[in-house]
Design a protein around this motif. Sequence first.
Motif, mmCIF file in Angstrom:
data_model
loop_
_atom_site.group_PDB
_atom_site.id
_atom_site.type_symbol
_atom_site.label_atom_id
_atom_site.label_comp_id
_atom_site.label_asym_id
_atom_site.label_seq_id
_atom_site.Cartn_x
_atom_site.Cartn_y
_atom_site.Cartn_z
ATOM 1 N N ASP A 131 121.720 32.742 -51.944
ATOM 2 C CA ASP A 131 121.084 32.589 -50.777
ATOM 3 C C ASP A 131 120.371 31.320 -50.829
ATOM 4 O OD1 ASP A 131 119.264 33.425 -48.408
ATOM 5 O OD2 ASP A 131 117.588 33.447 -49.927
ATOM 6 N N ASP A 190 117.603 29.986 -48.249
ATOM 7 C CA ASP A 190 116.355 29.585 -47.792
ATOM 8 C C ASP A 190 115.244 30.696 -48.785
ATOM 9 O OD1 ASP A 190 114.006 28.926 -46.623
ATOM 10 O OD2 ASP A 190 114.601 29.723 -44.566
ATOM 11 N N GLY A 191 114.447 30.021 -49.266
ATOM 12 C CA GLY A 191 113.594 30.721 -50.510
ATOM 13 C C GLY A 191 114.192 30.600 -51.666
ATOM 14 N N THR A 192 115.436 30.437 -51.902
ATOM 15 C CA THR A 192 116.022 30.460 -53.211
ATOM 16 C C THR A 192 116.626 29.170 -53.625
ATOM 17 O OG1 THR A 192 116.888 32.765 -52.650
ATOM 18 C CG2 THR A 192 118.214 31.690 -54.171
ATOM 19 N N ASP A 217 116.208 36.046 -52.744
ATOM 20 C CA ASP A 217 114.655 36.066 -52.749
ATOM 21 C C ASP A 217 114.298 37.309 -51.905
ATOM 22 O OD1 ASP A 217 115.148 34.653 -50.259
ATOM 23 O OD2 ASP A 217 113.087 34.400 -50.220
ATOM 24 N N GLN A 218 115.268 37.933 -51.171
ATOM 25 C CA GLN A 218 114.701 38.849 -50.297
ATOM 26 C C GLN A 218 115.331 40.222 -50.702
ATOM 27 O OE1 GLN A 218 113.886 38.772 -46.619
ATOM 28 N NE2 GLN A 218 114.178 36.707 -46.052
ATOM 29 N N ASP A 239 119.407 40.416 -49.569
ATOM 30 C CA ASP A 239 120.068 39.723 -50.712
ATOM 31 C C ASP A 239 120.319 41.145 -51.852
ATOM 32 O OD1 ASP A 239 119.955 37.358 -49.715
ATOM 33 O OD2 ASP A 239 118.029 36.990 -50.279
HETATM 34 MG MG LIG Z 1 116.077 33.836 -48.497
#
Ligand SMILES: [Mg+2]
Length: 269
Positions: A15, A17-19, A210-211, A215
């Motif tokens: 992933d 975004d955020g990862t 991160d979700q 994910d």
């Molecule tokens: Mg993410």
Amino acid sequence: MLAERLSRIRGYLLDMDGTLYIGDRAVPGAVELMRALQGRPHLVLTNNSSASRRRYRDRLTALGMPVRLDDVLTSGEASAQWLFDNTPLRRPYVLGTRALSDACRRAGLTPATADDADSVLLGYDTTLRYARWSDACLLVAAGLPYYATHADRTCISPRGLLPDAGAIIAGIEVTTGRSPVVLGKPEAAMVEAGLRRLGTSAEETLILGDQLDTDMQLGLRSGVLAVLTMTGEAARRAPEMPEIKPDLSVSGPAELLALLRDAGALPRA
Ligand SMILES: [Mg+2]
């Protein structure tokens, strides 16, 4: 047990975004992980179907993570490919951005007018216009096969939460009573398209994200090893979804890289 599973990993779904990044900064350890994966089957994933592959490629490259265009898999790409491979539909009415229409053409589909469409494909339409939203409602009400690239309700922005594809879907549902078949994370289309490109089996593949609801759910449903990174959304939202249990939780990409090296999946630096 886990080390044994890790030792067999050959393919990587990551992933973004955020990862790999948050805002305009790389997550600590992400550059090292991406460099360690050069020359090995890996894809960077996003459920965002509004932007092009090129934009993600450029963004990661600018952060020091070189990726090729073919290493980027958006939910738009995966959805278009899945429709082509699994249905006879070829002329979707695309409620989405130009990037989604382009993804359809690359997959062999022809974006159609409302008069000529055989289906509706909805994405995160950041260029949404009322006339096209209305057309989509009429086609959905008329019973055309109806798909969405993803159903995320909100998109995180520096200004706050913005309406994502799920909000556009909600408008159609209020109007017509129908909801779409969703194809992006955590649904099968994204995994199928991803594994086909990687050339690995689910058993030999991991997803780092991160979700939980996208994910990790994708990993748990498909048999891909689900590795949660506590970098982005997750830390805040994990208690809301106790039923989704990742195979492994790491503090970030650096810890995963160390575990993969310890297990022998990746060579030592
Ligand atoms: Mg993410």
